[in-house]
Design a protein around this motif. Structure first.
Motif, PDB file in Angstrom:
ATOM      1  N   TRP A  49       0.825  -1.203   0.000  1.00  0.00           N
ATOM      2  CA  TRP A  49       0.000   0.000   0.000  1.00  0.00           C
ATOM      3  C   TRP A  49       0.863   1.259   0.000  1.00  0.00           C
ATOM      4  O   TRP A  49       0.376   2.346  -0.291  1.00  0.00           O
ATOM      5  N   LEU A  50       2.145   1.118   0.308  1.00  0.00           N
ATOM      6  CA  LEU A  50       3.040   2.272   0.283  1.00  0.00           C
ATOM      7  C   LEU A  50       3.196   2.856  -1.122  1.00  0.00           C
ATOM      8  O   LEU A  50       3.670   3.975  -1.273  1.00  0.00           O
ATOM      9  N   ALA A  51       2.781   2.106  -2.120  1.00  0.00           N
ATOM     10  CA  ALA A  51       2.843   2.632  -3.487  1.00  0.00           C
ATOM     11  C   ALA A  51       1.927   3.839  -3.652  1.00  0.00           C
ATOM     12  O   ALA A  51       2.138   4.661  -4.554  1.00  0.00           O
ATOM     13  N   LEU A  52       0.955   3.983  -2.782  1.00  0.00           N
ATOM     14  CA  LEU A  52       0.055   5.131  -2.848  1.00  0.00           C
ATOM     15  C   LEU A  52       0.769   6.446  -2.559  1.00  0.00           C
ATOM     16  O   LEU A  52       0.225   7.515  -2.842  1.00  0.00           O
ATOM     17  N   LYS A  53       1.980   6.371  -2.018  1.00  0.00           N
ATOM     18  CA  LYS A  53       2.727   7.596  -1.746  1.00  0.00           C
ATOM     19  C   LYS A  53       3.087   8.337  -3.033  1.00  0.00           C
ATOM     20  O   LYS A  53       3.425   9.523  -2.988  1.00  0.00           O
ATOM     21  N   ALA A  54       2.974   7.669  -4.169  1.00  0.00           N
ATOM     22  CA  ALA A  54       3.279   8.315  -5.448  1.00  0.00           C
ATOM     23  C   ALA A  54       2.149   9.226  -5.923  1.00  0.00           C
ATOM     24  O   ALA A  54       2.378  10.131  -6.727  1.00  0.00           O
ATOM     25  N   LEU A  55       0.938   8.999  -5.442  1.00  0.00           N
ATOM     26  CA  LEU A  55      -0.204   9.791  -5.912  1.00  0.00           C
ATOM     27  C   LEU A  55      -0.088  11.288  -5.623  1.00  0.00           C
ATOM     28  O   LEU A  55      -0.381  12.097  -6.515  1.00  0.00           O
ATOM     29  N   PRO A  56       0.308  11.712  -4.434  1.00  0.00           N
ATOM     30  CA  PRO A  56       0.441  13.161  -4.215  1.00  0.00           C
ATOM     31  C   PRO A  56       1.440  13.826  -5.159  1.00  0.00           C
ATOM     32  O   PRO A  56       1.285  14.992  -5.514  1.00  0.00           O
ATOM     33  N   LEU A  57       2.448  13.073  -5.570  1.00  0.00           N
ATOM     34  CA  LEU A  57       3.416  13.637  -6.514  1.00  0.00           C
ATOM     35  C   LEU A  57       2.760  13.955  -7.850  1.00  0.00           C
ATOM     36  O   LEU A  57       3.024  14.987  -8.460  1.00  0.00           O
ATOM     37  N   LEU A  58       1.890  13.052  -8.290  1.00  0.00           N
ATOM     38  CA  LEU A  58       1.227  13.268  -9.576  1.00  0.00           C
ATOM     39  C   LEU A  58       0.260  14.443  -9.551  1.00  0.00           C
ATOM     40  O   LEU A  58      -0.025  15.040 -10.586  1.00  0.00           O
ATOM     41  N   LEU A  59      -0.242  14.789  -8.365  1.00  0.00           N
ATOM     42  CA  LEU A  59      -1.136  15.941  -8.265  1.00  0.00           C
ATOM     43  C   LEU A  59      -0.429  17.250  -8.617  1.00  0.00           C
ATOM     44  O   LEU A  59      -1.068  18.204  -9.049  1.00  0.00           O
ATOM     45  N   ALA A  60       0.881  17.286  -8.429  1.00  0.00           N
ATOM     46  CA  ALA A  60       1.647  18.499  -8.728  1.00  0.00           C
ATOM     47  C   ALA A  60       1.990  18.634 -10.206  1.00  0.00           C
ATOM     48  O   ALA A  60       2.327  19.725 -10.664  1.00  0.00           O
ATOM     49  N   LEU A  61       1.878  17.570 -10.956  1.00  0.00           N
ATOM     50  CA  LEU A  61       2.312  17.596 -12.360  1.00  0.00           C
ATOM     51  C   LEU A  61       1.602  18.647 -13.218  1.00  0.00           C
ATOM     52  O   LEU A  61       2.282  19.399 -13.930  1.00  0.00           O
ATOM     53  N   PRO A  62       0.266  18.756 -13.181  1.00  0.00           N
ATOM     54  CA  PRO A  62      -0.374  19.788 -14.022  1.00  0.00           C
ATOM     55  C   PRO A  62       0.095  21.205 -13.679  1.00  0.00           C
ATOM     56  O   PRO A  62       0.301  22.027 -14.577  1.00  0.00           O
ATOM     57  N   GLY A  63       0.296  21.495 -12.402  1.00  0.00           N
ATOM     58  CA  GLY A  63       0.771  22.819 -12.010  1.00  0.00           C
ATOM     59  C   GLY A  63       2.175  23.103 -12.489  1.00  0.00           C
ATOM     60  O   GLY A  63       2.497  24.227 -12.882  1.00  0.00           O
ATOM     61  N   LEU A  64       3.029  22.080 -12.473  1.00  0.00           N
ATOM     62  CA  LEU A  64       4.391  22.265 -12.987  1.00  0.00           C
ATOM     63  C   LEU A  64       4.367  22.522 -14.484  1.00  0.00           C
ATOM     64  O   LEU A  64       5.085  23.395 -14.985  1.00  0.00           O
ATOM     65  N   LEU A  65       3.558  21.780 -15.190  1.00  0.00           N
ATOM     66  CA  LEU A  65       3.490  21.944 -16.640  1.00  0.00           C
ATOM     67  C   LEU A  65       2.931  23.313 -17.034  1.00  0.00           C
ATOM     68  O   LEU A  65       3.318  23.869 -18.062  1.00  0.00           O
ATOM     69  N   ARG A  66       2.028  23.855 -16.214  1.00  0.00           N
ATOM     70  CA  ARG A  66       1.446  25.175 -16.488  1.00  0.00           C
ATOM     71  C   ARG A  66       2.268  26.305 -15.881  1.00  0.00           C
ATOM     72  O   ARG A  66       1.866  27.468 -15.952  1.00  0.00           O
ATOM     73  N   MET A  67       3.391  25.959 -15.250  1.00  0.00           N
ATOM     74  CA  MET A  67       4.304  26.925 -14.632  1.00  0.00           C
ATOM     75  C   MET A  67       3.612  27.773 -13.570  1.00  0.00           C
ATOM     76  O   MET A  67       3.812  28.979 -13.481  1.00  0.00           O
ATOM     77  N   ARG A  68       2.817  27.140 -12.741  1.00  0.00           N
ATOM     78  CA  ARG A  68       2.124  27.844 -11.655  1.00  0.00           C
ATOM     79  C   ARG A  68       3.076  27.976 -10.472  1.00  0.00           C
ATOM     80  O   ARG A  68       3.552  26.984  -9.912  1.00  0.00           O
ATOM     81  N   MET A  69       3.334  29.204 -10.087  1.00  0.00           N
ATOM     82  CA  MET A  69       4.289  29.468  -9.012  1.00  0.00           C
ATOM     83  C   MET A  69       3.857  28.818  -7.700  1.00  0.00           C
ATOM     84  O   MET A  69       4.694  28.331  -6.943  1.00  0.00           O
TER      85      MET A  69
END
Length: 136
Positions: free
Chosen positions: A50-70
């Motif tokens: 179940w520790l694999a779920l720790k990757a999900l919060p990282l993916l939440l940041a991806l759209p903001g990084l791609l859109r260059m949101r400060m």
């Protein structure tokens, strides 16, 4: 009479794109490492953890990084230290090969943090230079 101070040249937009690319690649690599580590490479339980779920919060940041949101860069630069702590703890307490993956996590977190902070600083300098130009 002293010469007027000349403002430092603003960083090029390509610098911000470079730091964004490094941040996105490090985030994707960290996500892939977290998933592979907990599901296939060295799971705590056979068949995955179940520790694999720790990757999900990282993916939440991806759209903001791609859109260059400060806001996303700032929040991620703070949030990512949780993964650093987990990596250091597991690197010093787990046996190989899990400890090797933990050190990889630590390295990726540091790369991601440096990319995020460099991106923030570049963008702030760009904004300050733009304000100076428009204010004169």
């Amino acid at each position: 009479m002293p010469s007027p101070s000349v403002p430092a040249p603003a960083p090029s937009p390509s610098s911000a794109r470079t730091t964004r690319a490094i941040a996105v690649l490090a985030l994707l690599a960290l996500t892939a490492l977290c998933l592979a580590w907990e599901l296939w490479l060295a799971p705590l339980r056979p068949g995955g953890s179940w520790l694999a779920l720790k990757a999900l919060p990282l993916l939440l940041a991806l759209p903001g990084l791609l859109r260059m949101r400060m806001y996303t860069y700032r929040a991620l630069a703070l949030f990512i230290w949780l993964y650093f702590v987990e990596g250091v703890v597991r690197a010093t307490s787990d046996r190989a090969p899990s400890s090797y993956y933990a050190w990889g996590e630590v390295v990726l977190v540091v790369i991601l943090f440096v990319a995020c902070t460099a991106h923030i600083r570049l963008r702030q300098r760009e904004a300050k230079a733009a304000a100076a130009v428009s204010g004169t």
